[in-house]
Design an enzyme around this catalytic site. Structure first.
Site, PDB file in Angstrom:
ATOM      1  N   SER A  27    -114.956  -6.511  -1.260  1.00  0.00           N
ATOM      2  CA  SER A  27    -114.426  -7.854  -1.539  1.00  0.00           C
ATOM      3  C   SER A  27    -114.663  -8.166  -3.013  1.00  0.00           C
ATOM      4  O   SER A  27    -115.559  -7.580  -3.637  1.00  0.00           O
ATOM      5  CB  SER A  27    -115.199  -8.872  -0.690  1.00  0.00           C
ATOM      6  OG  SER A  27    -114.871 -10.180  -1.086  1.00  0.00           O
ATOM      7  N   TYR A  58    -123.300 -13.374   2.163  1.00  0.00           N
ATOM      8  CA  TYR A  58    -122.065 -12.579   2.308  1.00  0.00           C
ATOM      9  C   TYR A  58    -121.872 -11.723   1.058  1.00  0.00           C
ATOM     10  O   TYR A  58    -121.656 -10.514   1.150  1.00  0.00           O
ATOM     11  CB  TYR A  58    -120.861 -13.503   2.518  1.00  0.00           C
ATOM     12  CG  TYR A  58    -119.546 -12.760   2.537  1.00  0.00           C
ATOM     13  CD1 TYR A  58    -119.208 -11.951   3.625  1.00  0.00           C
ATOM     14  CD2 TYR A  58    -118.648 -12.842   1.474  1.00  0.00           C
ATOM     15  CE1 TYR A  58    -118.001 -11.246   3.642  1.00  0.00           C
ATOM     16  CE2 TYR A  58    -117.444 -12.149   1.488  1.00  0.00           C
ATOM     17  CZ  TYR A  58    -117.128 -11.362   2.578  1.00  0.00           C
ATOM     18  OH  TYR A  58    -115.935 -10.664   2.582  1.00  0.00           O
TER      19      TYR A  58
HETATM   20  N1  LIG Z   1    -110.238 -12.847   4.505  1.00  0.00           N
HETATM   21  C1  LIG Z   1    -110.658 -12.690   3.254  1.00  0.00           C
HETATM   22  O1  LIG Z   1    -110.420 -13.560   2.374  1.00  0.00           O
HETATM   23  C2  LIG Z   1    -111.380 -11.423   2.857  1.00  0.00           C
HETATM   24  C3  LIG Z   1    -111.507 -11.129   1.502  1.00  0.00           C
HETATM   25  C4  LIG Z   1    -112.175  -9.976   1.118  1.00  0.00           C
HETATM   26  C5  LIG Z   1    -112.706  -9.139   2.070  1.00  0.00           C
HETATM   27  N2  LIG Z   1    -112.596  -9.434   3.385  1.00  0.00           N
HETATM   28  C6  LIG Z   1    -113.199  -8.507   4.353  1.00  0.00           C
HETATM   29  O2  LIG Z   1    -112.199  -8.004   5.217  1.00  0.00           O
HETATM   30  C7  LIG Z   1    -112.793  -7.616   6.449  1.00  0.00           C
HETATM   31  C8  LIG Z   1    -111.975  -8.170   7.594  1.00  0.00           C
HETATM   32  O3  LIG Z   1    -112.019  -9.578   7.563  1.00  0.00           O
HETATM   33  P1  LIG Z   1    -110.770 -10.483   7.958  1.00  0.00           P
HETATM   34  O4  LIG Z   1    -110.506 -11.372   6.834  1.00  0.00           O
HETATM   35  O5  LIG Z   1    -109.680  -9.665   8.492  1.00  0.00           O
HETATM   36  O6  LIG Z   1    -111.447 -11.385   9.097  1.00  0.00           O
HETATM   37  P2  LIG Z   1    -111.087 -11.595  10.642  1.00  0.00           P
HETATM   38  O7  LIG Z   1    -109.650 -11.912  10.792  1.00  0.00           O
HETATM   39  O8  LIG Z   1    -112.085 -12.580  11.131  1.00  0.00           O
HETATM   40  O9  LIG Z   1    -111.385 -10.171  11.303  1.00  0.00           O
HETATM   41  C9  LIG Z   1    -112.695  -9.684  11.430  1.00  0.00           C
HETATM   42  C10 LIG Z   1    -112.698  -8.410  12.263  1.00  0.00           C
HETATM   43  O10 LIG Z   1    -114.037  -7.904  12.276  1.00  0.00           O
HETATM   44  C11 LIG Z   1    -114.400  -7.635  13.615  1.00  0.00           C
HETATM   45  N3  LIG Z   1    -115.850  -7.804  13.821  1.00  0.00           N
HETATM   46  C12 LIG Z   1    -116.620  -8.849  13.502  1.00  0.00           C
HETATM   47  N4  LIG Z   1    -117.895  -8.619  13.882  1.00  0.00           N
HETATM   48  C13 LIG Z   1    -117.924  -7.401  14.452  1.00  0.00           C
HETATM   49  C14 LIG Z   1    -118.936  -6.571  15.023  1.00  0.00           C
HETATM   50  N5  LIG Z   1    -120.208  -6.967  15.134  1.00  0.00           N
HETATM   51  N6  LIG Z   1    -118.595  -5.343  15.500  1.00  0.00           N
HETATM   52  C15 LIG Z   1    -117.341  -4.936  15.439  1.00  0.00           C
HETATM   53  N7  LIG Z   1    -116.313  -5.653  14.910  1.00  0.00           N
HETATM   54  C16 LIG Z   1    -116.615  -6.882  14.420  1.00  0.00           C
HETATM   55  C17 LIG Z   1    -113.591  -8.574  14.465  1.00  0.00           C
HETATM   56  O11 LIG Z   1    -113.383  -7.988  15.743  1.00  0.00           O
HETATM   57  P3  LIG Z   1    -113.868  -8.580  17.151  1.00  0.00           P
HETATM   58  O12 LIG Z   1    -114.256 -10.026  16.942  1.00  0.00           O
HETATM   59  O13 LIG Z   1    -112.674  -8.403  18.036  1.00  0.00           O
HETATM   60  O14 LIG Z   1    -114.992  -7.709  17.515  1.00  0.00           O
HETATM   61  C18 LIG Z   1    -112.281  -8.638  13.687  1.00  0.00           C
HETATM   62  O15 LIG Z   1    -111.424  -7.596  14.095  1.00  0.00           O
HETATM   63  C19 LIG Z   1    -114.236  -8.102   6.404  1.00  0.00           C
HETATM   64  O16 LIG Z   1    -115.089  -7.030   6.076  1.00  0.00           O
HETATM   65  C20 LIG Z   1    -114.221  -9.140   5.279  1.00  0.00           C
HETATM   66  O17 LIG Z   1    -115.479  -9.244   4.670  1.00  0.00           O
HETATM   67  C21 LIG Z   1    -111.943 -10.566   3.819  1.00  0.00           C
END
Ligand SMILES: NC(=O)c1ccc[n+]([C@@H]2O[C@H](COP(=O)([O-])OP(=O)(O)OC[C@H]3O[C@@H](n4cnc5c(N)ncnc54)[C@H](OP(=O)(O)O)[C@@H]3O)[C@@H](O)[C@H]2O)c1
Length: 280
Positions: free
Chosen positions: A134, A147
């Site tokens: 990120s 985070y």
């Molecule tokens: N959104 C942003 O602005 C952003 C920016 C930079 C980086 N990121 C990174 O991108 C990644 C995905 O985030 P997102 O934005 O797509 O959020 P999201 O829509 O909330 O998706 C999060 C995913 O992580 C899974 N997850 C959470 N806790 C888990 C655990 N203990 N074991 C296995 N799976 C788990 C969830 O699956 P289940 O709940 O079905 O298990 C879900 O599929 C993260 O690493 C986040 O830090 C996000």
């Protein structure tokens, strides 16, 4: 163009960025795509993504999901570590056990999956590991420190791992999205103890609302998926890829700006004002 089939595992494929990556990659008939979620539900019943149950905080759960994939496919070429979540709150008031949970998912979760997958990649003599980092992995945001710290740690791990695995023909990459429109915002755990957080008002509320608004006005997750799609078949995939032109610029600025100036800009953006005693 490479024509062979490759087996891909995407963690956190039930939502947001991981879901977009799994769906996008599955459109290519050469890709055999597995996705994971803590829930067993089949989120992609009408597509080519095979879902596995996996909780990245549970060693046994990770082992069993990887074993199932290997039993079926005998090999794994690409691992995309995407599962993750965010917490907000001041450093003073986030309970340590919740901060540990943040690391359990975003950092040690990645370590667990890598450790289970690596013996197979090494035996094959090839592989690519893509860690979804990120912008928060090189820029700290006030009231989201835990985070950021988990993503900084992932940056460090990824660089070391890239050197360790190069002799085995296994590539390690970071894809670093900025604000992206997903369920990340809704899932953010507001972890600070209220009586202490109140002492930080209005800065805390301002910072969290800026984060939420930026995320919800951010890139669609498919933009991250397109970046991953470009990387997976590269012979020499890059160490780092930012998503979006402004984040490429922020990455460069972060490297050249003096820390004092950088913190002033960030403090103004996230808390609404710069404290007079924030010195360079
Ligand atoms: N959104 C942003 O602005 C952003 C920016 C930079 C980086 N990121 C990174 O991108 C990644 C995905 O985030 P997102 O934005 O797509 O959020 P999201 O829509 O909330 O998706 C999060 C995913 O992580 C899974 N997850 C959470 N806790 C888990 C655990 N203990 N074991 C296995 N799976 C788990 C969830 O699956 P289940 O709940 O079905 O298990 C879900 O599929 C993260 O690493 C986040 O830090 C996000």
């Amino acid at each position: 163009m490479e024509t062979e089939n490759i087996v891909i595992l995407v963690t956190g494929a039930s939502s947001g960025i991981g879901q977009a990556i799994a769906k996008t990659l599955a459109k290519d008939p050469r890709n055999i795509v597995y996705g994971t979620s803590r829930k067993a539900a089949d989120y992609f019943s009408d597509s080519r993504v095979h879902m596995l149950q996996m909780d990245v905080t549970d060693e046994q759960s990770v082992a069993s999901a990887v074993e199932k994939l290997i039993e079926k496919e005998k090999q794994i070429h690409v691992l995309v570590n995407c599962a993750g979540f965010g917490i907000s709150g001041s450093v003073e008031s986030v309970p340590v056990d919740i901060a540990q949970k943040q690391f359990e998912v975003n950092f040690f979760g990645v370590v667990r999956v890598i450790q289970k997958v690596l013996p197979f990649m090494r035996a094959q003599g090839r592989g690519t590991i893509i860690n979804i980092g990120s912008v928060a992995g090189y820029i700290s945001i006030p009231f989201q420190s835990m985070y950021s710290a988990s993503k900084y740690a992932l940056e460090s791990l990824s660089e070391a791992l890239r050197m360790e695995l190069a002799p085995f023909n296994i590539h390690v990459c970071l894809v670093e999205p900025g604000d992206t429109r997903t369920n990340f915002t809704k899932s953010r755990l507001k972890a600070g103890k209220e009586e202490i957080e109140a002492l930080y008002e209005p800065a805390r509320t301002h910072a969290v609302s800026v984060m939420e608004e930026d995320e919800q006005n951010g890139y669609p997750p498919e933009e991250v998926a397109f970046v991953v799609e470009k990387i997976i078949r590269k012979k020499k995939p890059p160490m780092r890829t930012n998503v979006g032109i402004e984040y490429k610029l922020i990455y460069i600025l972060n490297r050249i700006l003096p820390t004092g100036l950088k913190l002033k800009v960030l403090m103004k953006k996230y808390t609404g004002k710069v404290a007079k005693n924030l010195k360079d």
